[in-house]
Design a protein around this motif. Structure first.
Motif, PDB file in Angstrom:
ATOM      1  N   LEU A   1       0.823  -1.207   0.000  1.00 45.47           N
ATOM      2  CA  LEU A   1       0.000   0.000   0.000  1.00 45.47           C
ATOM      3  C   LEU A   1       0.863   1.265   0.000  1.00 45.47           C
ATOM      4  O   LEU A   1       0.548   2.248  -0.682  1.00 45.47           O
ATOM      5  CB  LEU A   1      -0.912   0.014   1.223  1.00 45.47           C
ATOM      6  CG  LEU A   1      -2.153  -0.876   1.164  1.00 45.47           C
ATOM      7  CD1 LEU A   1      -2.946  -0.740   2.454  1.00 45.47           C
ATOM      8  CD2 LEU A   1      -3.032  -0.515  -0.021  1.00 45.47           C
TER       9      LEU A   1
ATOM     10  N   CYS B   1       0.650   4.230  -2.860  1.00 43.42           N
ATOM     11  CA  CYS B   1       0.256   5.616  -2.547  1.00 43.42           C
ATOM     12  C   CYS B   1       1.058   6.625  -3.372  1.00 43.42           C
ATOM     13  O   CYS B   1       0.544   7.685  -3.745  1.00 43.42           O
ATOM     14  CB  CYS B   1       0.459   5.895  -1.055  1.00 43.42           C
ATOM     15  SG  CYS B   1      -0.781   5.092  -0.015  1.00 43.42           S
TER      16      CYS B   1
ATOM     17  N   PRO C   1      -2.425   6.424  -6.632  1.00 38.65           N
ATOM     18  CA  PRO C   1      -3.323   6.675  -5.496  1.00 38.65           C
ATOM     19  C   PRO C   1      -4.684   6.007  -5.625  1.00 38.65           C
ATOM     20  O   PRO C   1      -5.243   5.538  -4.629  1.00 38.65           O
ATOM     21  CB  PRO C   1      -3.455   8.199  -5.489  1.00 38.65           C
ATOM     22  CG  PRO C   1      -2.211   8.685  -6.170  1.00 38.65           C
ATOM     23  CD  PRO C   1      -1.909   7.668  -7.219  1.00 38.65           C
ATOM     24  N   ASP C   2      -5.235   5.964  -6.852  1.00 37.15           N
ATOM     25  CA  ASP C   2      -6.543   5.317  -7.039  1.00 37.15           C
ATOM     26  C   ASP C   2      -6.468   3.819  -6.721  1.00 37.15           C
ATOM     27  O   ASP C   2      -7.345   3.255  -6.053  1.00 37.15           O
ATOM     28  CB  ASP C   2      -7.030   5.525  -8.473  1.00 37.15           C
ATOM     29  CG  ASP C   2      -7.359   6.992  -8.757  1.00 37.15           C
ATOM     30  OD1 ASP C   2      -7.666   7.721  -7.784  1.00 37.15           O
ATOM     31  OD2 ASP C   2      -7.301   7.402  -9.935  1.00 37.15           O
TER      32      ASP C   2
ATOM     33  N   ALA D   1      -4.278   2.493  -4.817  1.00 34.85           N
ATOM     34  CA  ALA D   1      -4.015   2.369  -3.389  1.00 34.85           C
ATOM     35  C   ALA D   1      -5.313   2.362  -2.589  1.00 34.85           C
ATOM     36  O   ALA D   1      -5.463   1.609  -1.617  1.00 34.85           O
ATOM     37  CB  ALA D   1      -3.112   3.514  -2.924  1.00 34.85           C
ATOM     38  N   GLU D   2      -6.268   3.198  -3.016  1.00 37.88           N
ATOM     39  CA  GLU D   2      -7.550   3.246  -2.317  1.00 37.88           C
ATOM     40  C   GLU D   2      -8.294   1.927  -2.459  1.00 37.88           C
ATOM     41  O   GLU D   2      -8.849   1.389  -1.490  1.00 37.88           O
ATOM     42  CB  GLU D   2      -8.399   4.391  -2.865  1.00 37.88           C
ATOM     43  CG  GLU D   2      -9.738   4.542  -2.151  1.00 37.88           C
ATOM     44  CD  GLU D   2     -10.554   5.695  -2.695  1.00 37.88           C
ATOM     45  OE1 GLU D   2     -11.687   5.875  -2.232  1.00 37.88           O
ATOM     46  OE2 GLU D   2     -10.062   6.416  -3.589  1.00 37.88           O
ATOM     47  N   GLU D   3      -8.316   1.393  -3.680  1.00 36.68           N
ATOM     48  CA  GLU D   3      -8.981   0.114  -3.910  1.00 36.68           C
ATOM     49  C   GLU D   3      -8.275  -0.999  -3.150  1.00 36.68           C
ATOM     50  O   GLU D   3      -8.918  -1.884  -2.557  1.00 36.68           O
ATOM     51  CB  GLU D   3      -9.007  -0.197  -5.405  1.00 36.68           C
ATOM     52  CG  GLU D   3      -9.869   0.766  -6.222  1.00 36.68           C
ATOM     53  CD  GLU D   3      -9.858   0.415  -7.706  1.00 36.68           C
ATOM     54  OE1 GLU D   3      -9.442  -0.711  -8.027  1.00 36.68           O
ATOM     55  OE2 GLU D   3     -10.263   1.255  -8.528  1.00 36.68           O
TER      56      GLU D   3
ATOM     57  N   ALA E   1      -6.595  -0.688  -0.424  1.00 37.08           N
ATOM     58  CA  ALA E   1      -6.850  -0.526   1.008  1.00 37.08           C
ATOM     59  C   ALA E   1      -8.176  -1.165   1.401  1.00 37.08           C
ATOM     60  O   ALA E   1      -8.291  -1.806   2.457  1.00 37.08           O
ATOM     61  CB  ALA E   1      -6.831   0.953   1.369  1.00 37.08           C
ATOM     62  N   LEU E   2      -9.190  -0.996   0.546  1.00 37.39           N
ATOM     63  CA  LEU E   2     -10.488  -1.609   0.824  1.00 37.39           C
ATOM     64  C   LEU E   2     -10.395  -3.133   0.773  1.00 37.39           C
ATOM     65  O   LEU E   2     -10.978  -3.835   1.599  1.00 37.39           O
ATOM     66  CB  LEU E   2     -11.528  -1.103  -0.192  1.00 37.39           C
ATOM     67  CG  LEU E   2     -11.876   0.390  -0.111  1.00 37.39           C
ATOM     68  CD1 LEU E   2     -12.804   0.783  -1.254  1.00 37.39           C
ATOM     69  CD2 LEU E   2     -12.522   0.718   1.234  1.00 37.39           C
TER      70      LEU E   2
ATOM     71  N   TYR F   1      -2.167  -5.002  -7.874  1.00 36.13           N
ATOM     72  CA  TYR F   1      -2.146  -3.550  -8.028  1.00 36.13           C
ATOM     73  C   TYR F   1      -0.711  -3.046  -8.172  1.00 36.13           C
ATOM     74  O   TYR F   1      -0.441  -2.105  -8.909  1.00 36.13           O
ATOM     75  CB  TYR F   1      -2.790  -2.877  -6.816  1.00 36.13           C
ATOM     76  CG  TYR F   1      -4.292  -3.013  -6.753  1.00 36.13           C
ATOM     77  CD1 TYR F   1      -5.100  -2.476  -7.753  1.00 36.13           C
ATOM     78  CD2 TYR F   1      -4.911  -3.664  -5.686  1.00 36.13           C
ATOM     79  CE1 TYR F   1      -6.472  -2.583  -7.689  1.00 36.13           C
ATOM     80  CE2 TYR F   1      -6.283  -3.778  -5.622  1.00 36.13           C
ATOM     81  CZ  TYR F   1      -7.063  -3.242  -6.627  1.00 36.13           C
ATOM     82  OH  TYR F   1      -8.430  -3.351  -6.573  1.00 36.13           O
TER      83      TYR F   1
END
Length: 346
Positions: free
Chosen positions: A173, A177, A181-182, A184-186, A188-189, A223
């Motif tokens: 992660l 970042c 970043p996009d 990274a958000e996915e 993270a979920l 990712y």
């Protein structure tokens, strides 16, 4: 105070322990020892007397074991006092009845019944049974100590592997970042769901849950590595509800990513084959390998950790072997289906 009074496992383990190989062997040795001592003290024809007395003592032992086996199968778990009463009563009852019946045999017909003979045999039987239970209690206490030690070691091994898992996922992660970043958000979920499963699964869960956990981990790594990471799953028609240790497949795949994909600029393919070989679950993970490439120091899951957990869970029945051929590194794990030790409960 006798050892079995303060044992935490004998409460539900005396009948079961009597039916183990160690318990049956103790019965045979004890019966033969009694026959030998009794024959020596009788002063009669030694070999003939030894044969008859041995037949009598062993018949008592095995009839008693058969009754204990039936009782253990038909009854639920009993407390120590009840199990002790069952064992003592069964031994004494069988000895009492056989001591009467043997007097009607063709070997030594007696009429009327010699009650002194019956009482003497019952007294000897009671003394021998008390000694047998004492040593069986020591044996069970030893098992209890070993189980606690194995349990503590298992907890320590599991405690090491989960933070390691989390560390590598967070490292992924952190890199995302900066780069995407996009994504990274996915990721993270995805990781949030993954952590919920990983930390809530206890020490065992179904094979389907382990596969889902592993796929979630690979989704996070995808990712980061994108086209460099390609995974081929081959899952045969097996029972996905089979119980396996938690985090037993995922670390092998993580090892393949860290040591096989990450060091290579071009990446590569990871092949995961899950099938069965008779009564054993067969899991094979294959990844590219270059001995001259260096992965992140300390980031690969130690295979010794997995081997040790397998030994605690399954004993020598489970194996973990590795091989290297033509630039491919393979890890093959064999697990006996339905053979998790009791200490492996969640």
């Amino acid at each position: 105070m006798t050892p079995w009074v303060n044992s935490s496992t004998i409460d539900h383990g005396l009948l079961k322990a009597m039916l183990t190989e160690r318990g049956i062997l103790a019965m045979i040795i004890g019966s033969q020892a009694v026959a030998f001592i009794y024959t020596l003290s009788s002063g009669k024809d030694f070999w003939l007397s030894l044969g008859l007395v041995s037949l009598f003592t062993h018949a008592n032992a095995f009839v008693t074991l058969a009754i204990i086996a039936a009782a253990a199968k038909l009854t639920k778990k009993l407390n120590f006092k009840t199990e002790l009463g069952v064992v003592l009563f069964t031994f004494q009852f069988v000895c009492f009845i056989t001591s009467i019946l043997v007097q009607y045999s063709v070997f030594s017909p007696v009429f009327p019944v010699n009650w002194q003979f019956v009482l003497n045999n019952s007294a000897i039987c009671g003394f021998v049974v008390i000694l047998l239970l004492h040593f069986m209690a020591i044996y069970i206490d030893n098992l209890n100590t070993i189980a606690h030690a194995a349990n503590a070691e298992l907890e320590a091994l599991q405690a090491r592997i989960r933070p390691h898992f989390l560390h590598n996922a967070l490292n992924t992660l952190a890199e995302l970042c900066h780069e995407n970043p996009d994504a990274a958000e996915e990721a993270a979920l995805t990781m949030a769901k993954l952590m919920q499963v990983a930390f809530a699964s206890g020490r065992k869960h179904s094979l389907a849950q382990e596969i889902s956990l592993t796929k979630g981990y690979l989704a996070i790594e995808k990712y980061r590595f994108e086209h460099r990471l390609n995974v081929n799953w081959q899952i045969a028609e097996i029972d996905l509800n089979a119980t396996v240790p938690a985090l037993i497949v995922q670390p092998l795949v993580e090892n393949a990513v860290v040591h096989g994909i990450e060091p290579l600029v071009s990446g590569g393919n990871i092949d995961i084959d899950i099938t069965h070989d008779g009564s054993k679950l067969l899991i094979k993970v294959t990844n590219p390998y270059n001995a001259q490439s260096k992965s992140r120091t300390g980031q690969g899951i130690a295979l010794n950790n997995i081997r040790r957990r397998l030994l605690i869970y399954f004993g020598p029945e489970a194996t973990l072997n590795t091989s290297q051929k033509s630039g491919r590194f393979s890890t093959i794990m064999r697990l006996p289906l339905g053979a998790l030790n009791e200490i492996s409960g969640s």
